[in-house]
Structures are given as structure tokens and as C-alpha cells.
Design an enzyme around this catalytic site. Structure first.
Site, PDB file in Angstrom:
ATOM      1  N   CYS A   2       0.822  -1.212   0.000  1.00  0.00           N
ATOM      2  CA  CYS A   2       0.000   0.000   0.000  1.00  0.00           C
ATOM      3  C   CYS A   2       0.860   1.267   0.000  1.00  0.00           C
ATOM      4  CB  CYS A   2      -0.880   0.026   1.232  1.00  0.00           C
ATOM      5  SG  CYS A   2      -1.897  -1.427   1.410  1.00  0.00           S
ATOM      6  N   ARG A  27       5.236  -0.357  -6.061  1.00  0.00           N
ATOM      7  CA  ARG A  27       5.259  -1.133  -4.827  1.00  0.00           C
ATOM      8  C   ARG A  27       4.318  -2.326  -4.871  1.00  0.00           C
ATOM      9  NH1 ARG A  27       7.226   1.647  -0.425  1.00  0.00           N
ATOM     10  NH2 ARG A  27       5.795   0.547   0.915  1.00  0.00           N
ATOM     11  N   TRP A  75      -3.123  -2.778  -1.417  1.00  0.00           N
ATOM     12  CA  TRP A  75      -2.776  -4.173  -1.712  1.00  0.00           C
ATOM     13  C   TRP A  75      -3.569  -4.989  -0.714  1.00  0.00           C
ATOM     14  CZ3 TRP A  75      -0.277  -8.541   0.279  1.00  0.00           C
ATOM     15  CH2 TRP A  75       0.277  -9.423  -0.667  1.00  0.00           C
ATOM     16  N   ASN A  99      -1.922   2.375   5.728  1.00  0.00           N
ATOM     17  CA  ASN A  99      -1.029   1.260   5.377  1.00  0.00           C
ATOM     18  C   ASN A  99      -0.811   0.443   6.642  1.00  0.00           C
ATOM     19  OD1 ASN A  99      -0.734   2.472   2.929  1.00  0.00           O
ATOM     20  ND2 ASN A  99       1.437   2.988   3.162  1.00  0.00           N
ATOM     21  N   GLY A 100      -0.747  -0.876   6.510  1.00  0.00           N
ATOM     22  CA  GLY A 100      -0.474  -1.713   7.676  1.00  0.00           C
ATOM     23  C   GLY A 100      -1.665  -2.581   8.024  1.00  0.00           C
ATOM     24  N   GLU A 483      18.729 -17.689  -7.038  1.00  0.00           N
ATOM     25  CA  GLU A 483      18.272 -16.375  -7.481  1.00  0.00           C
ATOM     26  C   GLU A 483      17.743 -16.448  -8.927  1.00  0.00           C
ATOM     27  OE1 GLU A 483      17.418 -13.729  -6.289  1.00  0.00           O
ATOM     28  OE2 GLU A 483      17.676 -12.129  -7.746  1.00  0.00           O
ATOM     29  N   LYS A 487      13.972 -15.465  -9.968  1.00  0.00           N
ATOM     30  CA  LYS A 487      13.677 -14.441 -10.965  1.00  0.00           C
ATOM     31  C   LYS A 487      12.748 -15.019 -12.032  1.00  0.00           C
ATOM     32  CE  LYS A 487      14.629 -11.292  -9.548  1.00  0.00           C
ATOM     33  NZ  LYS A 487      15.226 -11.240  -8.271  1.00  0.00           N
ATOM     34  N   GLU A 490       9.200 -15.547 -10.599  1.00  0.00           N
ATOM     35  CA  GLU A 490       8.545 -14.280 -10.240  1.00  0.00           C
ATOM     36  C   GLU A 490       7.964 -13.562 -11.456  1.00  0.00           C
ATOM     37  OE1 GLU A 490      10.580 -11.733  -6.705  1.00  0.00           O
ATOM     38  OE2 GLU A 490      11.909 -12.187  -8.361  1.00  0.00           O
ATOM     39  N   HIS A 506      19.761 -36.960  -5.476  1.00  0.00           N
ATOM     40  CA  HIS A 506      18.962 -37.259  -4.288  1.00  0.00           C
ATOM     41  C   HIS A 506      17.506 -36.849  -4.471  1.00  0.00           C
ATOM     42  CE1 HIS A 506      22.499 -38.477  -2.123  1.00  0.00           C
ATOM     43  NE2 HIS A 506      23.093 -37.320  -2.427  1.00  0.00           N
ATOM     44  N   LYS A 605       6.500  -4.920  -4.140  1.00  0.00           N
ATOM     45  CA  LYS A 605       7.908  -4.550  -4.035  1.00  0.00           C
ATOM     46  C   LYS A 605       8.368  -4.570  -2.582  1.00  0.00           C
ATOM     47  CE  LYS A 605      11.831  -2.979  -5.512  1.00  0.00           C
ATOM     48  NZ  LYS A 605      12.683  -4.085  -6.026  1.00  0.00           N
TER      49      LYS A 605
HETATM   50  C1  G6P Z   1       9.654  -8.683  -1.952  1.00  0.00           C
HETATM   51  C2  G6P Z   1      10.253  -8.273  -3.281  1.00  0.00           C
HETATM   52  C3  G6P Z   1      11.580  -8.976  -3.497  1.00  0.00           C
HETATM   53  C4  G6P Z   1      12.514  -8.716  -2.321  1.00  0.00           C
HETATM   54  C5  G6P Z   1      11.863  -9.081  -0.984  1.00  0.00           C
HETATM   55  C6  G6P Z   1      12.681  -8.573   0.190  1.00  0.00           C
HETATM   56  O1  G6P Z   1       9.290 -10.020  -1.992  1.00  0.00           O
HETATM   57  O2  G6P Z   1       9.354  -8.585  -4.336  1.00  0.00           O
HETATM   58  O3  G6P Z   1      12.182  -8.513  -4.689  1.00  0.00           O
HETATM   59  O4  G6P Z   1      13.689  -9.443  -2.487  1.00  0.00           O
HETATM   60  O5  G6P Z   1      10.582  -8.467  -0.875  1.00  0.00           O
HETATM   61  O6  G6P Z   1      12.658  -7.172   0.170  1.00  0.00           O
HETATM   62  P1  G6P Z   1      13.754  -6.231   0.817  1.00  0.00           P
HETATM   63  O7  G6P Z   1      13.281  -4.843   0.481  1.00  0.00           O
HETATM   64  O8  G6P Z   1      13.711  -6.494   2.300  1.00  0.00           O
HETATM   65  O9  G6P Z   1      15.059  -6.568   0.230  1.00  0.00           O
END
Ligand code: G6P
Length: 610
Positions: A2, A27, A75, A99-100, A483, A487, A490, A506, A605
Site C-alpha cells: 500500500c 510497490r 494491496w 497502510n499496515g 536467485e 527471478k 517471479e 537425491h 515490491k
Molecule cells: C519482496 C520483493 C523482493 C525482495 C523481498 C525482500 O518479496 O518482491 O524482490 O527481495 O521483498 O525485500 P527487501 O526490500 O527487504 O530486500
């Protein structure tokens, strides 16, 4: 997640609010809305599910214009993605954005229902609007009513409210979620993120936990958690407008992938300038905090957690210190054994991920006083709660999938490993000089990897039609495989898993057939021969291999084995360089599949709720 923006000015603030909400889109959100007090003194509100642009069109169609207003991107957490659940919520002329999460919203809802309030939404937020109205009815002014309300709330919040009975002010409150006030000339702003108001002003005041504030065109009054008027320092934000704009790029993710040589160069500057490592890189108290450290505990989420996994290899190998890495949301809820001589390192791009923040608070409550944050957002909550900080200088990261934040975090973590090693007498002057030299060349090596984009885009076409992919790596490159898989899933929604290559037989080998592409990170390090054996295991089952290696490996393509080489092996920094190809593979696969690269479905985000 949010976002909040508010404005009071001598001009029409609707365009300011809309622009602010657009800058908060990155975000992650699913509905948007704004409320204003119009010239006739009435509250007018527009809300829409979907994009800010749809809400903007509706506001324009209604001819909305005003000098005071608040806006929100939501959100969904409590209550589905519907217009009645979108913010602002209104109670008898009081409009509110939040927010929250309010944890005691059910009890408050019962109480307010008994008092005669009717609820229009399923949100936890609506109780706040009614509570403010309830306290106004007791004769309090808007700020007093907000302060009385916050005393009755449990949970996390950033709030902004306006009232038709006080058309010359906005009020706001912060507890557990970021909120700041922007200072203009004859106009002032409220925002959850500086990017929302940077087009109007760079002068900002960050509210602290428990603060409330009243904002008029000419003045800002801030009160601390005890209700005492206080002064919070003014900062000049250095967020650049260019970093918030797409420029010639198709997506922010593409822009941010390509910004990495610059982002790494900026992050490296202090190390190169000092021609070495030292506590000064981490803050004034660092020498004292690092002295006598016997281990490192890393806490983070998502991509930042994977940066921590890479760091573990460096910290153990270079500094000779035990290092554990744990997902913040797991750590915060288990009975952990604290060692006050261990350094707790949180890694967070945003500096506001709730689980990471709570894990840090929990670590401190267990007696951990040595805390360091690796973070990309100055003045955000996590570095403020840490004794030491290393700011990555990636610049604003807008794409939901983290890219340049990750590689710059790795630089900070490498500097940490080398600094701890030096402090412990484990770093020779020769090694230090060699590491600094490798760092100096890092932006160039990353640029070489970026130049492989056309070849990688060619591979991506083949991944776009697959349902699954497997990523393999060993040692310090195993987290890069993780990673890469993250990616890919995601942003392209191709299901991907990563395994340490030695673990193949395994379990995951059972999945390998001609339909399972297997990506291997295989640079020329001490494990290359082992990785080659693992690749044979895949080929023997008909699996197709896509191998990222470096020129020194002399590893060539063959039937069913595709190879892309980065120019040369860069030693200990190799995981940073090998991140680039997996980012590009995910990006181009997503492009080929036509997904919303910068705003992948269901993701946000900054994850500021549990
Ligand atoms: C969300 C984002 C990721 C990020 C993670 C941790 O899931 O989509 O891209 O790695 O949060 O966020 P931070 O801001 O703590 O690195």
C-alpha cells in the site's frame, strides 16, 4: 504494498495526488483511490480497482479539483479487491487512508457497531475512520481525535486523514509503517515513500514510531508517542527523478539490470577511494561493534536472503567466522539461541520489509547488540533500528523483482567479509590489494556479461514455451542458481527450482527428461569438475543443458549442451558477474511470454505486512 500520498496547497492537488500514486505503483497494489475536500467544503471520493490510470480517468470525468486531499494504493489483506474495500474510507465527513494491519479491528468493529456505526467494507481500516469521527464527537479537534484513536489501535499503521470540518489541515500518524512529511513553499505533503512527492519537494521529515502530526499549508507540528510536541530533523532527499523514470527502456527491470555497472561503481566508491577495507565503511561505531565478533547471523527475505547465502561463503572462507543465514520470517518465530558476540546483519533493499524488521527487533530482544543493516533506502526503518549501516548506492529500484539491489548488496557483504577478516588479522596486504583490484574491475566485468544479452535472449525463446526449469550451481554459485530460479518464476511464471548440483541425484534427477531445461552456473572454480559430472548425469537422462560459464573453463557446446561464456573468470567475485545472465534469462523469458514484468501478479515490491 500500500502507498499513501496527501497534499495541502494553494493550487489544485488532484494532479499531485495522481502523480504521487503513479510513482507508488511500483510497490504493488490492486486498487487506488483519493478523497478531497472540495470548494464547497464537501468530501468527494473516487476509488477504482485496477490501475491508478483508471481511477485518474474517473476523477477527471467527475471534474475533481481541490486544495486538500489524500490518496492511496491498496494491496488487499483484509477483504477482497473491491471498490468498497479500497481506501480512502469515509466516516461522516472524515476521510482516511491506512497502510499496515490493525490487529484489534474485530473488537473495535463490535464496539463501533454498538455505538451505531454502519460498516461499508470488510477492511480492518474502516474502524479507524469511525474511531476518529467518534472522538471528534467528544469535542476533540482533528489531531486530538487522531491521537485518541491511535491509543486504541493495536498493530502497524501509517495513517493520513482529512475532515470536512477542518478544511485547512491534514493529520497523520506512524507506527510500524513508514511515513514522511514533504515541505514545500506554501504547500506541504504526506507520503509513505519519498518517490511519491519528489516531483514537488525534496525537503522531507521522517516521522518516528508513535509520532502524530498536523500539516497545514504553512506549518507542520509533530508530536511524539507521549503526545509531546517535538522537532524532527529535516532531510534533503537525493532520490533522482531519472531513477523513477523509464527513459528509453521498455521496463524498469531492464533499465535496472543495465544500470548495474553504474550502481556497482557508486557502491564501490568508498572502498576504492580508501584503497582498502575497514570499519569506517560501516559507520562511526563499527570498530567497536566488530571488535571481538565471533560469528555472524544474517537475516533477510527474498532476493536479499540469497545475497546472505552468498555472503556466508565469503564470511566463512575469508574472515574465518561461522555464519548462519536465516529467512527472517522463520527466525522471528522460533526460540533462537543468541550469542551477544555475534554480529546480526539484516539485508533489505527497501529497509521496511516487516518480517526483516521484526526479526531484527527479536534478535535485539534476545540480547544481540551488534547490529548492521545492508540497505538501499536511506533513513528507512531497518537501518534506523541498526547500530551500523552499509548503504548500497543502487538508486531507486522500481521493478518488483530485485536486480541491482542484489548485486550491490553483494558488494557490501563482500566488503564486510574482507573488513572482518582484516580486523582478525586474516587478510594479507596482498590479498587486500588483489580484492580491491578485482572490485575496481567489477563494473567492467558486469558490462561484459550484459553484452551477452542477444545470446541469452535467444535461449529465452526456448524457455518461454516450457512449464518448468531446473537451476543448478555449487558452492558460492548455488545461491545464484536459487536467485535465477526465483527471478524466472517471479516474472515469467515458469515454475523453477534450484538445487546444489551435488544434490541432483537425491531427488530432482527424477524430474529430468527432454522437457526439463536445466540451467547450470558453472564458472571455472575449484568445483567445475564436480559440476561437469553432474551435467553428465543430466545428459544421460536426455536433459537439455543451458550452461553459463567463463572463458577460462574451456567448456564448449555439444549435442544437448548449450553454452554461454562470460569473458573471464573473476575469482571470488564470480557470483556477482554470474547473476547478470540469470537476470537476463528471466527478463527475456517474461518478455517472450508477455507477462507484466515490472508488476508480476500477486507480488509487491515492499512487503510491509506478514
Ligand atoms: C519482496 C520483493 C523482493 C525482495 C523481498 C525482500 O518479496 O518482491 O524482490 O527481495 O521483498 O525485500 P527487501 O526490500 O527487504 O530486500
Amino acid at each position: 504494498m500500500c502507498g499513501i500520498v496527501g497534499a495541502i496547497a494553494g493550487r489544485d492537488v488532484v494532479p499531485v495526488l495522481v502523480e504521487g500514486l503513479k510513482r507508488l505503483e511500483y510497490r504493488g497494489y490492486d486498487s487506488a483511490g483519493l478523497a478531497v475536500i472540495d470548494d464547497g467544503g464537501q468530501v468527494r471520493r473516487v476509488r477504482r480497482t485496477g490501475r491508478v490510470a483508471e481511477m485518474e480517468a474517473a476523477a477527471r470525468a467527475e471534474g475533481l479539483a481541490a486544495t486538500l486531499g489524500i490518496g492511496h494504493t491498496r494491496w488487499a489483506t483484509h477483504g477482497g479487491v473491491t471498490e468498497p474495500n479500497a481506501h480512502p474510507h469515509i466516516s461522516h465527513g472524515v476521510a482516511l487512508v491506512h497502510n499496515g494491519i490493525i490487529e484489534n479491528h474485530e473488537a473495535q468493529r463490535e464496539r463501533l457497531t454498538a455505538l451505531g456505526y454502519a460498516f461499508e467494507s470488510q477492511t480492518d481500516t474502516e474502524v479507524i475512520a469511525h474511531l476518529i469521527h467518534h472522538h471528534l464527537g467528544r469535542g476533540l479537534d482533528l489531531l486530538g481525535a487522531l491521537q485518541a484513536t491511535t491509543r486504541e489501535l493495536e498493530g502497524a499503521y501509517a495513517l493520513a486523514a482529512i475532515s470536512r470540518d477542518a478544511p485547512d489541515r491534514m493529520v497523520c500518524a506512524r507506527m510500524g509503517c513508514p511515513l514522511l512529511i514533504g515541505l514545500g513553499e506554501g504547500e506541504n505533503f504526506i507520503a509513505s515513500d519519498v518517490s511519491a512527492i519528489v516531483q514537488a519537494t525534496r525537503r522531507v521529515i521522517f516521522l518516528e514510531e508513535g509520532d502524530t502530526a498536523e500539516v497545514t499549508r504553512e506549518a507542520v507540528r509533530v508530536f511524539d508517542a507521549e503526545g509531546t510536541q517535538t522537532v524532527r530533523r529535516e532531510h534533503l532527499s537525493d532520490v533522482s527523478l531519472a531513477s523513477l523514470e523509464l527513459g528509453p527502456h521498455r521496463h524498469f527491470m531492464q533499465k535496472e539490470i543495465h544500470e548495474q555497472p553504474r550502481a556497482l561503481g557508486d557502491t564501490l566508491e568508498a572502498i576504492i577511494d580508501a584503497a582498502g577495507f575497514g570499519p569506517a565503511l560501516f559507520g562511526a561505531e563499527a570498530a567497536e561493534v566488530f571488535d571481538g565478533v565471533t560469528g555472524v547471523q544474517i537475516l533477510a527475505c527474498g532476493t536479499s536472503y540469497y545475497a546472505g547465502l552468498v555472503a556466508r561463503y565469503w564470511i566463512e572462507a575469508i574472515a574465518d567466522l561461522p555464519c548462519s543465514v536465516e529467512i527472517a520470517s522463520e527466525y522471528r518465530y522460533r526460540r533462537a539461541v543468541a550469542n551477544p558476540d555475534h554480529l546480526v546483519v539484516t539485508i533489505s533493499q527497501s529497509g521496511e520489509t516487516l518480517d526483516t524488521m521484526e526479526a531484527l527487533k527479536y534478535a535485539k530482544s534476545l540480547g544481540h547488540a551488534r547490529t548492521l543493516s545492508i540497505c538501499n533506502v536511506p533513513e528507512s526503518a531497518i537501518p534506523r533500528a541498526s547500530r551500523l549501516v552499509f548503504y548500497t548506492r543502487a538508486g531507486a529500484e522500481i521493478g518488483v523483482a530485485s536486480t541491482k539491489a542484489f548485486t550491490t548488496q553483494l558488494v557490501g557483504l563482500f566488503a564486510l567479509a574482507a573488513t572482518l577478516a582484516k580486523g582478525r588479522g586474516r587478510l594479507t596486504a596482498e590479498d587486500e590489494a588483489a580484492y580491491v583490484e578485482s572490485l575496481r574491475h567489477l563494473p567492467g566485468s558486469v558490462q561484459h556479461a550484459l553484452n551477452l544479452e542477444p545470446q541469452i535472449a535467444g535461449w529465452a525463446e526456448r524457455f518461454a514455451s516450457r512449464q518448468h526449469a531446473l537451476f543448478l550451481g555449487r558452492g558460492v554459485h548455488y545461491p545464484i542458481a536459487l536467485e535465477g530460479a526465483l527471478k524466472l518464476k517471479e516474472i515469467s511464471y515458469v515454475h523453477a527450482e534450484a538445487y546444489p548440483a551435488g544434490e541432483l541425484k537425491h531427488g530432482p534427477l527424477a524430474l529430468v527428461d527432454a522437457d526439463m531445461p536445466v540451467v547450470v552456473i558453472a564458472p571455472k572454480d575449484s568445483l567445475l569438475e564436480k559440476v561437469k559430472s553432474n551435467m553428465q548425469e543430466v545428459r544421460a537422462r536426455g536433459g537439455e543443458l543451458f550452461v553459463f560459464t567463463d572463458a577460462d573453463s574451456r567448456f564448449g557446446p555439444s549435442e544437448g549442451v548449450h553454452v554461454i561464456r562470460t569473458p573471464r573468470h573473476v575469482g571470488v567475485l564470480s557470483p556477482i558477474v554470474h547473476t547478470i545472465p540469470v537476470q537476463l534469462l528471466a527478463y527475456h523469458t517474461a518478455l517472450a511470454r508477455g507477462t507484466d514484468v515490472d508488476k508480476p501478479r500477486n507480488l509487491a515490491k515492499s512487503v510491509t505486512v506478514e
